[in-house]
Design an enzyme around this catalytic site. Structure first.
Site, mmCIF file in Angstrom:
data_model
loop_
_atom_site.group_PDB
_atom_site.id
_atom_site.type_symbol
_atom_site.label_atom_id
_atom_site.label_comp_id
_atom_site.label_asym_id
_atom_site.label_seq_id
_atom_site.Cartn_x
_atom_site.Cartn_y
_atom_site.Cartn_z
ATOM 1 N N ASP A 9 0.858 -1.187 0.000
ATOM 2 C CA ASP A 9 0.000 0.000 0.000
ATOM 3 C C ASP A 9 0.891 1.233 0.000
ATOM 4 O OD1 ASP A 9 -2.424 1.562 0.264
ATOM 5 O OD2 ASP A 9 -1.885 1.898 2.355
ATOM 6 N N SER A 10 0.259 2.385 -0.272
ATOM 7 C CA SER A 10 0.981 3.653 -0.177
ATOM 8 C C SER A 10 1.408 3.961 1.261
ATOM 9 C CB SER A 10 0.095 4.787 -0.688
ATOM 10 O OG SER A 10 -1.035 4.912 0.155
ATOM 11 N N TYR A 41 -0.676 8.407 -2.464
ATOM 12 C CA TYR A 41 -0.576 8.165 -3.908
ATOM 13 C C TYR A 41 -1.680 8.908 -4.682
ATOM 14 C CZ TYR A 41 2.801 4.222 -3.681
ATOM 15 O OH TYR A 41 3.914 3.431 -3.520
ATOM 16 N N GLY A 42 -2.785 9.170 -4.014
ATOM 17 C CA GLY A 42 -3.978 9.718 -4.688
ATOM 18 C C GLY A 42 -3.715 10.879 -5.624
ATOM 19 N N CYS A 72 -4.188 -1.069 -2.277
ATOM 20 C CA CYS A 72 -4.300 0.381 -2.459
ATOM 21 C C CYS A 72 -5.148 0.563 -3.705
ATOM 22 C CB CYS A 72 -2.902 0.959 -2.658
ATOM 23 S SG CYS A 72 -2.884 2.664 -3.216
ATOM 24 N N THR A 74 -5.755 3.276 -5.446
ATOM 25 C CA THR A 74 -5.120 4.104 -6.481
ATOM 26 C C THR A 74 -4.157 3.256 -7.308
ATOM 27 O OG1 THR A 74 -5.198 5.885 -4.838
ATOM 28 C CG2 THR A 74 -3.906 6.289 -6.829
ATOM 29 N N GLU A 151 -2.934 8.737 7.699
ATOM 30 C CA GLU A 151 -1.477 8.556 7.769
ATOM 31 C C GLU A 151 -0.893 9.257 9.008
ATOM 32 O OE1 GLU A 151 0.760 6.702 6.026
ATOM 33 O OE2 GLU A 151 -0.835 5.815 4.818
ATOM 34 N N CYS A 183 -11.068 3.197 -0.839
ATOM 35 C CA CYS A 183 -9.699 3.507 -0.441
ATOM 36 C C CYS A 183 -9.469 2.697 0.829
ATOM 37 C CB CYS A 183 -9.545 5.004 -0.176
ATOM 38 S SG CYS A 183 -7.917 5.443 0.510
ATOM 39 N N THR A 184 -8.366 1.970 0.879
ATOM 40 C CA THR A 184 -8.169 1.096 2.040
ATOM 41 C C THR A 184 -7.870 1.884 3.316
ATOM 42 O OG1 THR A 184 -5.878 0.734 1.307
ATOM 43 C CG2 THR A 184 -7.503 -0.953 0.739
ATOM 44 N N HIS A 185 -7.633 3.191 3.192
ATOM 45 C CA HIS A 185 -7.476 3.991 4.413
ATOM 46 C C HIS A 185 -8.816 4.277 5.091
ATOM 47 C CE1 HIS A 185 -3.522 4.804 2.628
ATOM 48 N NE2 HIS A 185 -3.139 5.335 3.773
#
Lengths: 281, 281
Positions: A9-10, A41-42, A72, A74, A151, A183-185
């Site tokens: 992932d980012s 990354y978006g 991720c 993106t 993040e 989005c995995t976040h």
């Protein structure tokens, strides 16, 4: 030696996939790479995200994983086909599982999608949903402010809540019965998102659904871990490791007793493959 | 010509899988075989169920399907590995998808399973659940009286309700948060089952979950139907066709406008492969 599932992932978003894999497939070993030095990354150009994803896949390939999970959205939108063509093991992205789950769950066919700028611009969810069914109406919205909050490890503050509300405002009153967290976040913020969207909107976590499809595909390929496996997971990140470790332990730790080994891999701007100077913390 | 998904069952139970495939993958063509002349399979010896399943797979293979779905838990328990070894296309059973969905959904790890005598005796769900996770507690119960009710098309009567209640009585008060409907006939009775088990028990339909895994595997193999496909499905049954057609239309018809072509295939006790005398109704 047990072959691992490699997850990338980012940053910390892919940990939402990891948590579900640990719960649904507790015998599977995981190697995780969070590109925290270059998150998010978006907003990046597609070519750049593709190059970063290739680098990370090359780095993880030295561990001979049995599967690669691009955790991720993106990077999935930009790089899934490319990575599939480059490696001989199964490569799973997070977009098709989320799309499939939404179609399985939705009764009205009216489906919302939120994601990063890159994911929404790519129209990857539109494509995945329409590829499965012609009977869907899709509303998409980019929410670029959410990944940086996650993040930073800021999931609970009032400021975060007001940014979530502001980000989702354009969806107020739009008819839908499912909203894909594309989005995995975003599962880190799912309580706030759910409380804004209301009970009538079912949240689809692309992370949870991906864990299930990992299980399906490993099963189908007869590659599930044996009954005696007691996996020791490995975590890598490209940026400052302390924050990553703090978030990873908080997110994974409550359910899973685990001491992740977080490695700090200094990168020289172009490649992770020169692994000199890696130090465990 | 569009290659179909071949779906087989002892009778009408597999229509619960078909209904979900039609909803989740409306462009996919389906060929269905219900062995109504020899239903139910549940009380039969394993060797017999295996022989019947092989016959039906041979019969369906003449249509060159792209996938075979054993939409019968009893036949899956007995014949899945055998059929996988006999054909070169993917073969999906209904047990692994149900087990996987229960593990994904359950919070307590206490999972109930109901099925036919054959399925419960085979311990196939115990095996599938423990193969995924060591952290499950499983309570299994055979409910042999339910399939004949469904094959008779009797889903709503008070007599049916009292047989459902009597069948499930041994589960009263047993702690669980998921109950796997480990027979594709049971979703016909899901309202009654759910009303007896109460809101705290989430019903897992092995049929619904199988439809989703069909989608995953077709996607993974790059075999989803193209966007322009307008499939015409085909339905076959080995027994009296009128009852089958009546149940199929009632179950599939409300959501899906469809005039199934039901074929009556007289069988001479040993094999369907002599297709003489097939007549459309």
């Amino acid at each position: 030696m047990q072959r691992a599932i490699a997850v990338l992932d980012s940053g910390v978003g892919g940990l939402t996939v990891v948590k579900e894999v640990m719960r649904q497939l507790p015998r599977e070993k995981i190697i995780y790479f969070g590109d925290t030095a270059r998150a998010p990354y978006g907003p990046r150009a597609a070519e750049e995200v593709l190059a970063f994803t290739r680098e990370i896949v090359d780095y993880l390939s030295q561990y001979k994983p049995k599967m690669i999970v691009i955790a991720c959205n993106t990077a999935t939108a930009v790089a899934l086909q490319d990575i599939r063509a480059r490696v001989r093991i199964p490569v799973i992205g997070v977009i098709n599982p989320g799309a499939r789950a939404a179609i399985g769950k939705s009764k009205t066919g009216k489906i919302g999608v939120i994601g990063t700028d890159g994911t929404i611009k790519s129209r990857a969810y539109d494509h995945a949903l329409r590829c499965l069914s012609p009977r869907v109406e899709i509303v998409s919205l980019a929410c670029p402010k959410l990944v940086p909050l996650v993040e930073d490890g800021d999931f609970h503050s009032e400021e975060t809540r007001s940014i979530v509300v502001e980000s989702l405002e354009a969806l107020r009153g739009v008819p839908m019965d499912c909203l894909i967290l594309g989005c995995t976040h975003y599962p880190f913020l799912s309580e706030m998102i759910s409380s804004y969207m209301g009970e009538s909107v079912h949240l689809i976590s692309s992370a949870d659904e991906t864990a299930r499809e990992i299980s399906t595909i490993l099963h189908e390929n007869n590659q599930l871990a044996g009954r005696d496996e007691r996996p020791i997971h490995q975590f890598f990140c490209s940026g400052e490791p302390r924050k990553f470790q703090e978030i990873a332990q908080a997110w994974l730790g409550a359910q899973i007793r685990l001491s992740p080994v977080v490695w700090h891999i200094p990168h020289n701007g172009s490649s992770y493959r020169n692994g000199n100077g890696r130090t465990p913390i």
